[in-house]
Every structure is written in C-alpha cells, then in structure tokens.
Scaffold this active site. Structure first.
Site, PDB file in Angstrom:
ATOM      1  N   MET A   1      54.874  16.903  34.286  1.00 10.73           N
ATOM      2  CA  MET A   1      55.240  16.992  35.694  1.00 10.73           C
ATOM      3  C   MET A   1      54.055  16.624  36.588  1.00 10.73           C
ATOM      4  O   MET A   1      52.904  16.822  36.200  1.00 10.73           O
ATOM      5  CB  MET A   1      55.691  18.407  36.043  1.00 10.73           C
ATOM      6  CG  MET A   1      57.027  18.781  35.416  1.00 10.73           C
ATOM      7  SD  MET A   1      58.383  17.841  36.132  1.00 10.73           S
ATOM      8  CE  MET A   1      59.750  18.537  35.207  1.00 10.73           C
ATOM      9  N   CYS A   2      54.335  16.124  37.752  1.00  8.50           N
ATOM     10  CA  CYS A   2      53.325  15.767  38.738  1.00  8.50           C
ATOM     11  C   CYS A   2      53.547  16.599  39.997  1.00  8.50           C
ATOM     12  O   CYS A   2      54.520  17.340  40.109  1.00  8.50           O
ATOM     13  CB  CYS A   2      53.414  14.273  39.072  1.00  8.50           C
ATOM     14  SG  CYS A   2      53.295  13.183  37.635  1.00  8.50           S
ATOM     15  N   ARG A   3      52.638  16.488  40.943  1.00 13.65           N
ATOM     16  CA  ARG A   3      52.806  17.097  42.268  1.00 13.65           C
ATOM     17  C   ARG A   3      52.776  15.964  43.282  1.00 13.65           C
ATOM     18  O   ARG A   3      51.901  15.088  43.227  1.00 13.65           O
ATOM     19  CB  ARG A   3      51.698  18.100  42.572  1.00 13.65           C
ATOM     20  CG  ARG A   3      51.540  19.263  41.595  1.00 13.65           C
ATOM     21  CD  ARG A   3      52.671  20.293  41.687  1.00 13.65           C
ATOM     22  NE  ARG A   3      53.848  19.870  40.929  1.00 13.65           N
ATOM     23  CZ  ARG A   3      54.998  20.539  40.889  1.00 13.65           C
ATOM     24  NH1 ARG A   3      55.144  21.629  41.600  1.00 13.65           N
ATOM     25  NH2 ARG A   3      56.003  20.108  40.154  1.00 13.65           N
TER      26      ARG A   3
END
Length: 262
Positions: free
Chosen positions: A1-3
């Site tokens: 996951m990324c932000r």
C-alpha cells in the site's frame, strides 16, 4: 500500500504540503495510521506539480530512497510553488522492483496519476488481460512493471480512444473495465487513485473486496483557504470527510466538488 496526497487551490510551496502538516507524507512514510497492509512506505516516493502561471506538461521529482532520507527534497520543496500537486510515498508489493520506473506519479502529457492499492497476484492474473486492451502506443509507454502503472495505462487508453470524453467519465469507464476484469478472472483489487490534468482532481475510493483503503477530502481549511486536499490519511486535525466506498470525487477548477457512485 502507498499513501497519497492531492492538492488543488491557491499556489503554495511544496513544503507546506509535504513537510509542515503534523501527519505529513513524511510522517506517513514511517508511521502510517490507516494502512490495510504493510508497515512502512519506504520504497521510494514522487511528487508532480503544474506550473502556476502557464499551461505546460507537469513536472515530477522521484527517488527510490525513503522520502525522509532524500537530501534534495527539503530545499526543492521550499522553492517550488504550485496550485495543483500530486504526491505519493510507496510501499512496494512483494515481487515488484524498487526503481524509478515504478515510482509515482505516472505521467502522460498533461495527465498525472497516483494509485494506492493492488491487484492480487498481478503477473498471474490481470497483467496480460490489461495489456491486451491497450493500443500499441499506450502499451509502449509503460516503463515499469507495477499494477499501478497498468491501471494508469488503462485510463490513458480510454482517453486516447475518446479524446472528447471528460476526465471523470474516462476515470469511471476505466474502473468499470477493471471491475469487469476482476470479476472475469476472480481477482481481488483495490484502486484508490488521484488523477489530474492541472485544472481538476478526480479521485476514487474503490475495491472489489473488504476492507477498502481509506481516502479523505478537505475544503477551505484555515491552513489552506481556497483549496481542496485529498489524502489517504488526514494530514492534520480538521473537518476531513471520508470518501464513500465505491465512489468517484471530482474537484473542478473552481473547487466545486461532485461525487458519484461507481
């Protein structure tokens, strides 16, 4: 996951977006609060922005190091000013390489895009089905091997096949194609995306499974008047609104906000 982070409004320096908020992307890279998988976002980062006075292709700055260890970004972010910015910190999916070609944002002429999510077992599931739907030009434009860039390529392909189509409509059609592929190949995916052409932001909170990754928006906060922020996690205390699940939000050039279900 990324932000993820998107900004549209009055021109501001990048450091006000990337560094100064209490829970900035820097903080989210090593201490995220709402990630549904992974612990850190240390596999590179990138930011893209548009010139505040004239129409031109956007500019990008990327690195494969963790955002907190980049020695150039603090100085650059105090110098660069823009009214339309996208940024992301990356947590690489297992098996995907950490190199510049896989760092976001992705760009095709005026369009910038960032993605938080995944396609389950991408190489074994939707890799070829997505590529088979691309024109030769779009196929050749893919530099990396991430599921994120292939979703972006799907959007570009829709836009090139329908040059008069509104960005939000192309975005909706892209997610419909992705949903159909996910159902056909019984593949889970999540697709929180933020897309821009420099005049608007279009963003989605979407997954064909649970939980759906978080995404929020905020308008006209005292810290950022005459602006809209979109972020995976609130950057600071304020009246942040969570995106409804399976929705698309459009922020127009005059900061009008429109939402619709997918």
């Amino acid at each position: 996951m990324c932000r993820l982070l998107g900004y549209l409004g009055l021109p501001v320096t990048l450091d006000r977006l990337l560094y100064k908020p209490e829970h900035s992307l820097i903080s989210q890279s090593y201490q995220p609060r709402e990630m549904t998988s992974g612990l850190l976002n240390a596999d590179g980062f990138g930011t893209g922005w548009y010139h505040p006075q004239r129409e031109s292709d956007p500019f990008t700055y990327k690195n494969t190091v963790p955002i907190w260890s980049d020695s150039n970004l603090p100085s650059l972010s105090r110098y660069i000013e823009s009214g339309c910015v996208l940024a992301a910190v990356r947590s690489a999916t297992a098996g995907q390489s950490v190199d510049l070609s896989n760092c976001q944002p992705f760009q095709q002429r005026l369009i910038l895009g960032i993605h938080n999510g995944f396609i389950e077992n991408f190489r074994q599931t939707l890799y070829r089905p997505i590529r088979e739907r691309l024109s030769d030009a779009t196929y050749q434009s893919i530099d990396g091997n991430t599921d994120s860039e292939h979703i972006f390529a799907l959007l570009i392909n829709v836009l090139e096949a329908n040059p008069t189509m509104a960005l939000a409509d192309a975005f909706h059609k892209t997610l419909t194609i992705l949903s159909d592929l996910g159902q056909q190949y019984q593949t889970e995916f999540s697709a929180n995306l933020v897309i821009s052409d420099g005049r608007q932001l279009v963003a989605s909170r979407f997954a064909n499974h649970s939980p759906t990754p978080s995404l929020y928006w905020l308008r006209d906060d005292p810290l950022f008047p005459d602006a809209v922020l979109i972020a995976s996690e609130p950057l600071f205390a304020g009246n942040w609104t969570a995106f409804p699940e399976r929705s698309i939000l459009t922020v127009t050039h005059d900061l009008d906000i429109q939402s619709r279900s997918i």
